[in-house]
Scaffold this active site. Structure first.
Site, mmCIF file in Angstrom:
data_model
loop_
_atom_site.group_PDB
_atom_site.id
_atom_site.type_symbol
_atom_site.label_atom_id
_atom_site.label_comp_id
_atom_site.label_asym_id
_atom_site.label_seq_id
_atom_site.Cartn_x
_atom_site.Cartn_y
_atom_site.Cartn_z
ATOM 1 N N ASP A 59 11.700 3.944 25.129
ATOM 2 C CA ASP A 59 13.039 3.767 25.704
ATOM 3 C C ASP A 59 14.095 3.735 24.593
ATOM 4 O O ASP A 59 15.293 3.638 24.856
ATOM 5 C CB ASP A 59 13.117 2.542 26.613
ATOM 6 C CG ASP A 59 12.779 1.250 25.898
ATOM 7 O OD1 ASP A 59 12.395 1.289 24.709
ATOM 8 O OD2 ASP A 59 12.895 0.181 26.539
ATOM 9 N N SER A 60 13.631 3.877 23.315
ATOM 10 C CA SER A 60 14.578 4.105 22.214
ATOM 11 C C SER A 60 15.327 5.409 22.442
ATOM 12 O O SER A 60 16.344 5.665 21.793
ATOM 13 C CB SER A 60 13.831 4.145 20.872
ATOM 14 O OG SER A 60 12.726 5.010 20.931
ATOM 15 N N ASP A 98 7.403 4.346 28.030
ATOM 16 C CA ASP A 98 7.981 3.009 28.234
ATOM 17 C C ASP A 98 8.481 2.836 29.658
ATOM 18 O O ASP A 98 9.207 3.699 30.175
ATOM 19 C CB ASP A 98 9.176 2.812 27.284
ATOM 20 C CG ASP A 98 8.798 2.087 26.016
ATOM 21 O OD1 ASP A 98 7.808 1.327 26.024
ATOM 22 O OD2 ASP A 98 9.499 2.281 24.997
ATOM 23 N N LYS A 128 3.904 1.640 28.844
ATOM 24 C CA LYS A 128 4.053 0.481 27.956
ATOM 25 C C LYS A 128 5.106 -0.437 28.548
ATOM 26 O O LYS A 128 6.092 0.040 29.118
ATOM 27 C CB LYS A 128 4.460 0.928 26.545
ATOM 28 C CG LYS A 128 4.793 -0.234 25.602
ATOM 29 C CD LYS A 128 4.825 0.180 24.136
ATOM 30 C CE LYS A 128 6.121 0.719 23.642
ATOM 31 N NZ LYS A 128 7.287 -0.194 23.778
ATOM 32 N N GLU A 130 7.174 -4.482 27.864
ATOM 33 C CA GLU A 130 7.466 -5.537 26.888
ATOM 34 C C GLU A 130 7.187 -6.905 27.504
ATOM 35 O O GLU A 130 7.484 -7.136 28.681
ATOM 36 C CB GLU A 130 8.942 -5.448 26.457
ATOM 37 C CG GLU A 130 9.263 -4.157 25.714
ATOM 38 C CD GLU A 130 10.715 -4.082 25.249
ATOM 39 O OE1 GLU A 130 11.472 -5.061 25.409
ATOM 40 O OE2 GLU A 130 11.092 -3.028 24.710
ATOM 41 N N GLU A 197 6.249 -5.561 17.041
ATOM 42 C CA GLU A 197 7.462 -5.081 16.368
ATOM 43 C C GLU A 197 8.113 -6.185 15.550
ATOM 44 O O GLU A 197 8.383 -7.283 16.060
ATOM 45 C CB GLU A 197 8.451 -4.530 17.425
ATOM 46 C CG GLU A 197 9.715 -3.973 16.798
ATOM 47 C CD GLU A 197 10.542 -3.109 17.756
ATOM 48 O OE1 GLU A 197 10.074 -2.802 18.869
ATOM 49 O OE2 GLU A 197 11.669 -2.743 17.373
HETATM 50 O O1 KIV Z 1 11.072 2.594 22.317
HETATM 51 C C1 KIV Z 1 10.464 2.699 21.242
HETATM 52 O O2 KIV Z 1 10.651 3.641 20.460
HETATM 53 C C2 KIV Z 1 9.500 1.654 20.907
HETATM 54 C C3 KIV Z 1 8.925 1.665 19.529
HETATM 55 C C4 KIV Z 1 9.927 1.134 18.573
HETATM 56 C C5 KIV Z 1 7.646 0.920 19.458
HETATM 57 O O3 KIV Z 1 9.208 0.832 21.717
#
Ligand code: KIV
Length: 279
Positions: A59-60, A98, A128, A130, A197
């Site tokens: 989600d980055s 994510d 994934k 959190e 992280e």
């Molecule tokens: O969203 C992302 O890129 C991440 C990584 C930093 C692990 O969760």
């Protein structure tokens, strides 16, 4: 056998795909796991051809692709569009997506529905999310549909407004022991791996030694089972972000800007196209 059959059979050479079982075997064998992000077809093709084990459709992408300040605004449909493009490019890597903010927190039924939508519409291989104990029920419910789940502890960017800062997490004993417990809860709930992280290296190593599932770090030192970076950061395409943990392998921001400048110059001066570059 006709000659072109041979060519076809060479071209179709079996590629051993990375699965969650392969990752767990890598941990047992002491082989480090490599993971990078990708959000589009072209980058995913490059990263997969480079031999990466896991591609994270992170989600980055909210920051990197959409220019938001945090990861919170990205939607489920945007994540699915990114993931579907990545899946179309990939031959070998495991593709994990994510779950974006607001599609799973506090509601395990919604977590399951969001995960099913991702898997159905993108063709990805896992999701994934959190959090620790607070997402236990969601992890179990998603797994009940046969969807592999990766956990994410430490600095969890979807909680940035709770933390108030992007600095290192779990430096104090209380947060560190809660994180270790959370990792064990995620393992028990059935997560196939955990991302850690921005936490102290000694704590990350302790977590990796305590749980049997792979622990993949970003800013978590070398004592874990694998490493993940945001591809745009390690390629030097983003130049405002320079945390200590980031190793830049290229300086593409500068190289690409210079290439654009050269193109502009060539167009303006009528050097491009030349006689070989036209019909
Ligand atoms: O969203 C992302 O890129 C991440 C990584 C930093 C692990 O969760």
């Amino acid at each position: 056998m006709p000659n072109n059959w041979k060519i076809m059979s060479v071209a179709k050479k079996e590629i051993k795909k990375v699965t969650t079982n392969v990752l767990q075997a890598m941990k047992r064998a002491g082989e480090k796991i490599s993971m990078l992000t990708a959000y589009d077809y072209t980058m995913a093709r490059i990263v997969d051809d480079g031999g990466i084990d896991v591609i994270l459709v992170g989600d980055s992408s909210s920051n990197v692709m959409h220019g938001h300040e945090t990861t919170l605004p990205i939607t489920l449909n945007q994540m699915i569009d990114h993931a579907a493009a990545v899946v179309r490019a990939v031959n070998r890597a495991l593709v994990v997506v994510d779950l974006p903010f607001g599609t799973y927190q506090g509601n395990s039924k919604e977590a399951l529905n969001s995960s099913i939508k991702i898997m159905k519409e993108s063709g990805a291989h896992g999701v994934k999310l959190e959090g620790g104990r607070e997402v236990k029920e969601s992890v179990e419910r998603i797994l009940s549909a046969g969807i592999p789940v990766m956990g994410h502890l430490g600095l969890t960017p979807q909680s940035i407004y709770k933390f108030g800062t992007y600095t290192v997490r779990a430096k104090e004993e209380e947060e560190a022991s809660r994180l270790l417990e959370d990792a064990q809860i995620l393992e028990k709930s059935g997560c196939f791996a955990i991302v850690l992280e921005k936490i102290p290296a000694a704590l990350a190593e302790k977590v990796a030694k305590t749980v049997q599932i792979p622990v993949i770090g970003i800013g978590a030192g070398g004592g874990v089972d694998g490493q993940v970076l945001v591809t745009h950061d390690m390629m030097g395409m983003t130049n405002e972000f320079s945390p200590r943990f980031l190793r830049r392998y290229l300086n593409l921001y500068t190289e690409m800007t210079e290439a654009v400048k050269s193109y502009v110059k060539d167009v303006k001066s009528k050097d491009f196209p030349n006689s070989n570059e036209q019909y």
